[in-house]
Structures are given as structure tokens and as C-alpha cells.
Write a protein that holds these residues in place. Structure first.
Motif, PDB file in Angstrom:
ATOM      1  N   ILE A 162       0.840  -1.209   0.000  1.00 48.52           N
ATOM      2  CA  ILE A 162       0.000   0.000   0.000  1.00 48.52           C
ATOM      3  C   ILE A 162       0.875   1.259   0.000  1.00 48.52           C
ATOM      4  CG2 ILE A 162      -1.670   1.341   1.359  1.00 48.52           C
ATOM      5  CD1 ILE A 162      -2.864  -1.403   2.269  1.00 48.52           C
ATOM      6  N   ARG A 163       2.013   1.179   0.693  1.00 49.06           N
ATOM      7  CA  ARG A 163       2.892   2.355   0.755  1.00 49.06           C
ATOM      8  C   ARG A 163       3.738   2.533  -0.498  1.00 49.06           C
ATOM      9  NH1 ARG A 163       5.068   2.514   7.040  1.00 49.06           N
ATOM     10  NH2 ARG A 163       2.999   2.160   7.957  1.00 49.06           N
ATOM     11  N   ASP A 164       3.866   1.478  -1.276  1.00 49.63           N
ATOM     12  CA  ASP A 164       4.731   1.552  -2.454  1.00 49.63           C
ATOM     13  C   ASP A 164       4.087   2.459  -3.506  1.00 49.63           C
ATOM     14  OD1 ASP A 164       7.228  -0.299  -3.439  1.00 49.63           O
ATOM     15  OD2 ASP A 164       6.017   0.392  -5.128  1.00 49.63           O
ATOM     16  N   ASP A 165       4.927   3.141  -4.270  1.00 50.23           N
ATOM     17  CA  ASP A 165       4.413   4.087  -5.266  1.00 50.23           C
ATOM     18  C   ASP A 165       4.086   3.445  -6.612  1.00 50.23           C
ATOM     19  OD1 ASP A 165       4.469   6.251  -3.569  1.00 50.23           O
ATOM     20  OD2 ASP A 165       6.528   6.791  -4.085  1.00 50.23           O
ATOM     21  N   ASP A 166       4.218   2.130  -6.705  1.00 51.34           N
ATOM     22  CA  ASP A 166       3.939   1.447  -7.972  1.00 51.34           C
ATOM     23  C   ASP A 166       2.762   0.481  -7.817  1.00 51.34           C
ATOM     24  OD1 ASP A 166       6.098   2.399  -9.722  1.00 51.34           O
ATOM     25  OD2 ASP A 166       7.407   1.523  -8.195  1.00 51.34           O
ATOM     26  N   PRO A 167       2.243  -0.018  -8.935  1.00 52.71           N
ATOM     27  CA  PRO A 167       1.215  -1.063  -8.848  1.00 52.71           C
ATOM     28  C   PRO A 167       1.803  -2.324  -8.225  1.00 52.71           C
ATOM     29  CG  PRO A 167       1.397  -0.205 -11.108  1.00 52.71           C
ATOM     30  CD  PRO A 167       2.556   0.339 -10.332  1.00 52.71           C
ATOM     31  N   VAL A 168       1.169  -2.826  -7.188  1.00 48.94           N
ATOM     32  CA  VAL A 168       1.633  -4.047  -6.536  1.00 48.94           C
ATOM     33  C   VAL A 168       0.479  -5.042  -6.468  1.00 48.94           C
ATOM     34  CG1 VAL A 168       2.741  -5.076  -4.513  1.00 48.94           C
ATOM     35  CG2 VAL A 168       3.180  -2.674  -5.057  1.00 48.94           C
ATOM     36  N   ALA A 169       0.706  -6.236  -6.982  1.00 46.49           N
ATOM     37  CA  ALA A 169      -0.276  -7.308  -6.834  1.00 46.49           C
ATOM     38  C   ALA A 169       0.068  -8.074  -5.566  1.00 46.49           C
ATOM     39  CB  ALA A 169      -0.234  -8.228  -8.039  1.00 46.49           C
ATOM     40  N   VAL A 170      -0.910  -8.220  -4.688  1.00 46.55           N
ATOM     41  CA  VAL A 170      -0.722  -8.984  -3.458  1.00 46.55           C
ATOM     42  C   VAL A 170      -1.548 -10.258  -3.620  1.00 46.55           C
ATOM     43  CG1 VAL A 170      -0.987  -9.027  -0.958  1.00 46.55           C
ATOM     44  CG2 VAL A 170      -0.396  -6.877  -2.108  1.00 46.55           C
ATOM     45  N   MET A 171      -0.856 -11.369  -3.835  1.00 45.66           N
ATOM     46  CA  MET A 171      -1.547 -12.619  -4.123  1.00 45.66           C
ATOM     47  C   MET A 171      -1.624 -13.482  -2.880  1.00 45.66           C
ATOM     48  SD  MET A 171      -1.129 -13.453  -8.031  1.00 45.66           S
ATOM     49  CE  MET A 171      -1.309 -12.129  -9.270  1.00 45.66           C
ATOM     50  N   GLU A 172      -2.852 -13.684  -2.443  1.00 41.79           N
ATOM     51  CA  GLU A 172      -3.115 -14.411  -1.210  1.00 41.79           C
ATOM     52  C   GLU A 172      -3.527 -15.847  -1.561  1.00 41.79           C
ATOM     53  OE1 GLU A 172      -6.200 -11.782   0.076  1.00 41.79           O
ATOM     54  OE2 GLU A 172      -4.857 -10.055   0.067  1.00 41.79           O
ATOM     55  N   GLY A 173      -4.048 -16.566  -0.599  1.00 41.45           N
ATOM     56  CA  GLY A 173      -4.488 -17.931  -0.873  1.00 41.45           C
ATOM     57  C   GLY A 173      -5.767 -18.206  -0.116  1.00 41.45           C
ATOM     58  N   GLU A 174      -6.729 -18.743  -0.830  1.00 39.30           N
ATOM     59  CA  GLU A 174      -8.001 -19.035  -0.187  1.00 39.30           C
ATOM     60  C   GLU A 174      -7.806 -19.992   0.988  1.00 39.30           C
ATOM     61  OE1 GLU A 174     -10.780 -19.755  -3.338  1.00 39.30           O
ATOM     62  OE2 GLU A 174     -12.161 -20.683  -1.913  1.00 39.30           O
ATOM     63  N   LEU A 175      -6.915 -20.949   0.798  1.00 40.43           N
ATOM     64  CA  LEU A 175      -6.687 -21.931   1.863  1.00 40.43           C
ATOM     65  C   LEU A 175      -5.785 -21.377   2.958  1.00 40.43           C
ATOM     66  CD1 LEU A 175      -6.294 -25.201  -0.249  1.00 40.43           C
ATOM     67  CD2 LEU A 175      -8.307 -24.381   0.990  1.00 40.43           C
ATOM     68  N   LEU A 176      -5.284 -20.160   2.759  1.00 41.65           N
ATOM     69  CA  LEU A 176      -4.434 -19.564   3.792  1.00 41.65           C
ATOM     70  C   LEU A 176      -5.234 -18.726   4.783  1.00 41.65           C
ATOM     71  CD1 LEU A 176      -1.404 -18.295   1.642  1.00 41.65           C
ATOM     72  CD2 LEU A 176      -1.356 -20.128   3.361  1.00 41.65           C
ATOM     73  N   TYR A 177      -6.438 -18.293   4.384  1.00 38.46           N
ATOM     74  CA  TYR A 177      -7.149 -17.309   5.209  1.00 38.46           C
ATOM     75  C   TYR A 177      -7.354 -17.761   6.657  1.00 38.46           C
ATOM     76  CZ  TYR A 177      -8.067 -14.482   1.040  1.00 38.46           C
ATOM     77  OH  TYR A 177      -7.929 -13.704  -0.079  1.00 38.46           O
ATOM     78  N   ASN A 178      -7.493 -19.081   6.875  1.00 37.39           N
ATOM     79  CA  ASN A 178      -7.704 -19.558   8.241  1.00 37.39           C
ATOM     80  C   ASN A 178      -6.414 -19.948   8.956  1.00 37.39           C
ATOM     81  OD1 ASN A 178     -10.478 -19.228   8.468  1.00 37.39           O
ATOM     82  ND2 ASN A 178     -10.866 -21.149   7.368  1.00 37.39           N
ATOM     83  N   VAL A 179      -5.287 -19.864   8.253  1.00 31.87           N
ATOM     84  CA  VAL A 179      -4.010 -20.232   8.873  1.00 31.87           C
ATOM     85  C   VAL A 179      -3.686 -19.245   9.998  1.00 31.87           C
ATOM     86  CG1 VAL A 179      -1.511 -20.328   8.470  1.00 31.87           C
ATOM     87  CG2 VAL A 179      -3.097 -21.406   6.839  1.00 31.87           C
ATOM     88  N   ARG A 180      -3.273 -19.762  11.130  1.00 29.02           N
ATOM     89  CA  ARG A 180      -2.963 -18.896  12.272  1.00 29.02           C
ATOM     90  C   ARG A 180      -1.462 -18.761  12.449  1.00 29.02           C
ATOM     91  NH1 ARG A 180      -7.652 -18.097  15.043  1.00 29.02           N
ATOM     92  NH2 ARG A 180      -6.576 -17.135  16.785  1.00 29.02           N
TER      93      ARG A 180
END
Lengths: 326, 375
Positions: A162-180
Motif C-alpha cells: 500500500i505504501r509503495d508508489d507502484d502497482p503491486v499485486a498482493v496474491m493471497e491464498g483461499e486456503l491460507l485465510y484460516n491459517v494462524r
């Protein structure tokens, strides 16, 4: 440190950045009233109101382009794709507008935007909802790309994006959302371009990114039973790419396996293997091996899906091969 | 607001048949001062001469690639952009040289960009299709049909987000209304009541395809599904355009939400410099008749003559001035240096991160090996 889910860590990153900068806003399908298709934006509408947390119509091309236009005007949109699979509809705006605007305008128009959402397969979602999208984005100069695999990295990398001045793709994982996992309290920013050695071994290097770090760690555990100690290098950021960290692990182990969720052709592993043979050829005791998804669209049937996905077993086999144990 | 409507003719491309323009008064010539009329005439002459110079330079290889001329459509640069405030924003497609100049980019900087030179408004990185200067509110110059439409909505979004009172004017050609990006953007603009005017420069042809061959409805009807008010204006009548956009800009500035304008015009040249003016898709006779009867500059000139507001000497003086400015732009462009090869990788990224490689073509590795930062 607080233990939290990957989902809540992403949420924490957005709160951290939206609290400090009014030019940051979140826009995407179901992000506001519904609290996010995967509940990543839970509570944000209540906190920031509908000016900054905005439900978009199902118009990926349109709303991605609108966010790019807002970024051209100096705002910092977080553009959520319900999954990056749907962002193929928006690739014209990602590649032709966001990635190229600064260059075409000779530096006059930066595009400080974040595209985020899950990439890769979940469980039995079939072909159109289960593909790794990294290379479509990382291919284009002008785009940066991160793929956090842990809650701590999710918070820190999204904040940096978000702080970077360029376009940044942040690729998450559906199976990661519940990982603690443990996440640093307070302000937490993980700089782009810095890989993280998630496990230190010394016999063989498993290099990977995103959700696959968990598969790599599982494979490393199995190898350890046989007395083989693996480095697991989590790139975290594909562009910028921490080449120094790649070369360092290869110099230590002399053997490398690249593990990724995507297809083999022109994959991330192809790029990394090319770099290693170009810049660390003399360090290698074996050709670089690659573990990828089978070169087929993701099938639905559970047994076929398991066959298509890269798993720990394939990683163990690849490691044994580069150690000439197979 | 009274939206001027033209009669729909049966001419190919849905272009309105040449309407009798009437004498002074119909376009409100009395409402414009002598100075204003001379200003508009001089502006349009400048745009025409600029494009003619570009045509010449292209023919002798000074300009490469694609080059799309605005000749015949100048009234929309003068009449739609002219009434805007300097802090209003304009975004458009790739037939944009004159619109860039209308918004404040100098003929020198525009021509140098066409020549691919360092002093071009995009440093030679953009070329004919990608003129930029956000400092004057000109946001390009976009090469994918319809690609600029969501971007325009985003510019308008940012205005609304910041509580500003600027507006965004987003141009497109008639063919762009068949892109998904068009419908998606209009719909979002309506939902969020964005301060934007969408202007279709309806010259009747998407490259070589007449609009009725790719649509069973008129251009004007396309915004209705999104609940956006539509207007049709005579895009060859600069006075009508000017008054129309002047009033509409204030309505949109005042919070009226998005508007959609079908400006009926005609392209006097081929789609681009590499395309024929006429041939398989439109007759030479049609082009000649439009050029003779619907030239926006001749139309204004004749009305000024008739009203006794212009002498042949004054006209010649305007034209001389336009030609001087354009000759100067060509000289400037020709003497501007080509971009420094050392800048090839500049402006790919706004922020070079401290760690990691951004460039995979060997450039960063080379820098690292020679002691530069490992970027």
C-alpha cells in the motif's frame, strides 16, 4: 506478538494503512456490506464508511480501471478481486494502463495501486476458479508482486504494498485465510524484495512462494526423517526478486528445487532456474528441478485434483533426485 | 439545459446529413464577442495546420508508428475543451493531438513527442498515441479502444473523493461504445454520480466499419441503460459545441452526475496515416461532400464573413500565425535530441526498492557486478 489468522492479519494491515493515510481506500465486490467474500474486510465499512470502503458492481475490467484512474490522480486504491481468476477480465487495465502509465508518461503519472485477492487452487473449485495467476502479473515490467504465505508476512507485505508508489499485486491464498500465526503488534511493514529463509537445512534448497511454503515445509519434515536437511526459501516477493537470497542458498546446498502452484510453461520456476544457471552455474551439483501443477486445467474430481496439485511427495522426490538418491 | 439535437440522416455511418446551418444567430454567433470568435477560429486553424504538419512529417519518415489525425473534428477540441477550467481534466483515446494542445500542451511539446524526442511531452516514450501532461490536466492519450473510459471514471472518482469541484471530460470514438469497459464505466459513474462528461466523437466509422454495421441502435441511446442523460450536438459547429459544453460543465460541476454526449462529426482523413481516406468502406464522393460542406473551420469562417466580423486579411493573419507556430513546432521537434539511451530503464517504476531485482533483463545483475546497487 498476537496470534491471529492470515485473514485478520490482512485486515490489520488495511486498518494500519487506512488509519494513517486518507488517500487509501478499499474497493471491490462484496467488500463493504458483506464484509468481504472471505471476510478479509470485516468491520471496515463500519470503521471508515462508504466513502472509503466501497462495494463495486461485478465489473472487473471497469472497477479495476476506475481504481487505476483514481491512482493516476494520486489516491492509493486497494482494489480487491474476489479471486485473481476473475481479474483476467481486468488484465487490460492492469497491463496496458497500470503497468505502463508511468513509462508512457515519462515519469509524470505514477500509479500507486494495490490489486489483491486469492490466487491458486482451493478445494474442488474446478478449472476456472483454481489457477495460479502470478506469472500473468509478474511478466509485465511496471508491476510488482508479493505472495505472503504466513499471517505475519500478510500484514507486513500488504502494508508495504500500500505504501509503495507502484502497482503491486498482493496474491493471497483461499486456503491460507484460516491459517494462524504470530503477528507483530503495532506497525509492521515487510519490505518488498526480501526473501525469508523459513527453514535452514543445508543439504538441498526448496525455493518457493506463497501458499506453497507450507507444502515445502511439510516435505522438508519428511526429508528430515531420512536425515536430509532442506533449506526452505520463501521468496515472499517475486518482483522485486531477492536474487541474492536465491544465490546464497544455492551456494550453501548446491542443489535447488523450485516449487510452485502454477503450470510449468514460463512459470516462476523457469525464471528462477534460468537465473541460477546463469549466475550460480559453478555452485550447482545437479540440474535445478521443478515441481509444478500438472500441465492440465484443474479437474474437479477429488482424486484427479490431488494428482494435478503439487504436493509434498513430489517435492520429496525432486529433492532426492537432485541429491542423486532417487 | 437544452440539448441541441441534429436530424438523423440516412448517410452511411449514421452521420447526420449536412444540416443547413442558417445564418448568424442559429449557433448564437451574437452571443460570442468578436474576440471570442476570432479566438476560436485561430485555435481551429492552429489544430488544422498542426495536423497537416504531422501529415507531412509522417510522409517523410520523421514520425513513425501509428499517427491518427483529427482533421475535420477540430470543433470538438476547441468547443468541448475550450470552456473547461484549467484544473478540469481531460482523458481521451489516440486521436488526441489537438485535444492535448487545446488543454494546454504546447505545439512544440506535442510535435516533439510525435518525433520521439526528449523534449516531447512524454519524453519520447509515448509517441502520437500517448501524449501526457497532468500539470495541465491532460491524462492521455490511450491506445486501446475504450481503455481510457474506466480511467476517466477513476479521475472523476478522485475528484469526488477529495470533495473537489473539477470535472473530467472523457472522449472516445463511436466504436468504443461497443466495448464492455464503456458500459461498466457508465454504470459505475451513474451509481456514484461522478463528475464526468463522456463525449463520443461520432465520426461514423470505427476504423473502416460504419457504425450501423456494428450496432442496431444509435450512439445516443447507449447511455440510457445506465440512467445517464444523453445529448446530441453538431460536432462541426464550434459555437454550438462551445455553448453546450460550457453549460453542461457547470451542471456537472454543480453535482448533476455524469452526462453523455453524442457529438456528430466526420473524419476527413483515413483512420490512421497508414489507412486510405476512402475506398472499400466509404466513397470518395462522401468524403468530398463532407469536406466541402461540413468543414468546421469553413463553417465558422463563413458565418463570421456573413456577419461582417472577419475580413480576408484577418483570416490570412490567423492562418499565417498558425502556420508559423506549427513550423516552429516542427523546427523545435527536429532539433530536440533523441532520448538518452542511458534512460531506457527510467520510469518503469516510481520507487526502486532497496532490495531485490526489479529488472530481469540483466540490467540489475550488471549494476550489481559493477558495484551499483543490486536493484
Amino acid at each position: 506478538m498476537t496470534e491471529m489468522t492470515y485473514r485478520d492479519a490482512l485486515n490489520a494491515a488495511m486498518l494500519q494503512e487506512m488509519d494513517r493515510d486518507d488517500s487509501v481506500f478499499l474497493l471491490g465486490e462484496e467488500v463493504a456490506e458483506y464484509d468481504g467474500a472471505y471476510k478479509v474486510s470485516r468491520g471496515m465499512l463500519e470503521r471508515y464508511g462508504e466513502r472509503r470502503v466501497v462495494d463495486a458492481p461485478i465489473s472487473e475490467l471497469g472497477f479495476a480501471g476506475l481504481c487505476v484512474g483514481a491512482a493516476m490522480a494520486g489516491l492509493r486504491p486497494v482494489c480487491e478481486f474476489m479471486t485473481f481468476n476473475f481479474s483476467f477480465l481486468a488484465l487490460d487495465q492492469v497491463i496496458n494502463s497500470a503497468a505502463k502509465m508511468l513509462y508512457m508518461s515519462n515519469g509524470q503519472i505514477p500509479v500507486p495501486i494495490v490489486f489483491r485477492g486469492p490466487t491458486g487452487a482451493a478445494l474442488q473449485l474446478s478449472a476456472q476458479h483454481s489457477q495460479a495467476c502470478e506469472v500473468y502479473y509478474a511478466h509485465a515490467p511496471g508491476v510488482k508482486l508479493v505472495a505472503p504465505g504466513t499471517p505475519a508476512d500478510a500484514k507486513g507485505l500488504l502494508a508495504a504494498a500500500i505504501r509503495d508508489d507502484d502497482p503491486v499485486a498482493v496474491m493471497e491464498g483461499e486456503l491460507l485465510y484460516n491459517v494462524r500465526g504470530e503477528v507483530p503488534d503495532g506497525e509492521h511493514v515487510v519490505p518488498l524484495g526480501v526473501a525469508d529463509l523459513k527453514r535452514s537445512g543445508g543439504d538441498v534448497s526448496i525455493i518457493t512462494h506463497g501458499k506453497m511454503i507450507h507444502v515445502a515445509l511439510q516435505a522438508a519434515g519428511q526429508l528430515a526423517h531420512d536425515g536430509i536437511e532442506a533449506d526452505v526459501l520463501d521468496l515472499r516477493s517475486l518482483r522485486p526478486l531477492d536474487v541474492d537470497a536465491i544465490l546464497a542458498t544455492v551456494a550453501r546446498t548446491n542443489r535447488a528445487v523450485y516449487l510452485e502452484e502454477g503450470w510449468p510453461f514460463a512459470g516462476v520456476g523457469a525464471q528462477v532456474a534460468s537465473l541460477i544457471q546463469q549466475e550460480a552455474f559453478d555452485d550447482l551439483d545437479a540440474p535445478v528441478a521443478r515441481v509444478t501443477q500438472a500441465d492440465v486445467p484443474m479437474p474437479y474430481a477429488r482424486n484427479l485434483e490431488q494428482l494435478a496439485k503439487p504436493g509434498a511427495k513430489a517435492v520429496v522426490e525432486a529433492c532426492r533426485k537432485v541429491l542423486y538418491l532417487a | 439545459m437544452s440539448s441541441a439535437r441534429t436530424e438523423k440522416g440516412d448517410a452511411p455511418g449514421g452521420v447526420a446529413a449536412p444540416a443547413a446551418q442558417g445564418g448568424p444567430g442559429k449557433g448564437g454567433i451574437a452571443g460570442f464577442s468578436r474576440e471570442e470568435l476570432h479566438g476560436l477560429l485561430a485555435e481551429m486553424l492552429l489544430y488544422r495546420r498542426f495536423e497537416e504538419k504531422a501529415e507531412e512529417a509522417y510522409a517523410i519518415g520523421k514520425i513513425g508508428g501509428f499517427c491518427h489525425l483529427h482533421i475535420g473534428q477540430e470543433a470538438l477540441a476547441a468547443g468541448a475543451i475550450g470552456p473547461l477550467r484549467s484544473d478540469d481534466q481531460v482523458i481521451t483515446a489516440y486521436r488526441e493531438h489537438t485535444q492535448a494542445i487545446a488543454k494546454g500542451i504546447s505545439p512544440r511539446a506535442a510535435m516533439a513527442e510525435l518525433f520521439g524526442r526528449a523534449d516531447g511531452c512524454s519524453g519520447g516514450r509515448g509517441g502520437s498515441m500517448h501524449l501526457f501532461d497532468p500539470s495541465v490536466g491532460f491524462y492521455g492519450g490511450h491506445g486501446i479502444v475504450g481503455g481510457q473510459i474506466p480511467l476517466g471514471a477513476g479521475l472523476a472518482w478522485a475528484i469526488r473523493y477529495r470533495g473537489g469541484d473539477q470535472i473530467c471530460l472523457c472522449f472516445m470514438g463511436d466504436a468504443a461504445v461497443n466495448q464492455g469497459a464503456f458500459l461498466e464505466s457508465l454504470n459505475m459513474s451513474a451509481i456514484w454520480r461522478l463528475p464526468i462528461i463522456y463525449v463520443v466523437e461520432n465520426n461514423g466509422y470505427g476504423m473502416g466499419t460504419a457504425f450501423p454495421r456494428v450496432s442496431v441502435t444509435e450512439v445516443e441511446s447507449r447511455s440510457g441503460a445506465c440512467g445517464i442523460p444523453a445529448h446530441t450536438v453538431d460536432g462541426q459547429d464550434v459555437l454550438e459545441c462551445y455553448r453546450f459544453f460550457e453549460a453542461l460543465a457547470e451542471e456537472v460541476r454543480g453535482g448533476d452526475g455524469p452526462h453523455f454526449v453524442n457529438a456528430v462529426t466526420y473524419r476527413f482523413r483515413g483512420h490512421s496515416m497508414s489507412d486510405p481516406v476512402a475506398g472499400t468502406y466509404r466513397s470518395r464522393k462522401e468524403v468530398e461532400s463532407q469536406t466541402k460542406e461540413r468543414d468546421p473551420i469553413s463553417l465558422l469562417r463563413d458565418r463570421m464573413f456573413e456577419a461582417g466580423l472577419l475580413t480576408p486579411e484577418e483570416l490570412q493573419a490567423h492562418d499565417n500565425r498558425a502556420q508559423e507556430l506549427c513550423a516552429d513546432a516542427v523546427d523545435f521537434a527536429g532539433s530536440s535530441p533523441t532520448p538518452d539511451p542511458a534512460t531506457l530503464h527510467d520510469h518503469v517504476y516510481a520507487e526502486i526498492n532497496d532490495r531485490g531485482r526489479l529488472f530481469l533483463d540483466g540490467r540489475d545483475a550488471e549494476r550489481a557486478a559493477t558495484g551499483g546497487a543490486a536493484r
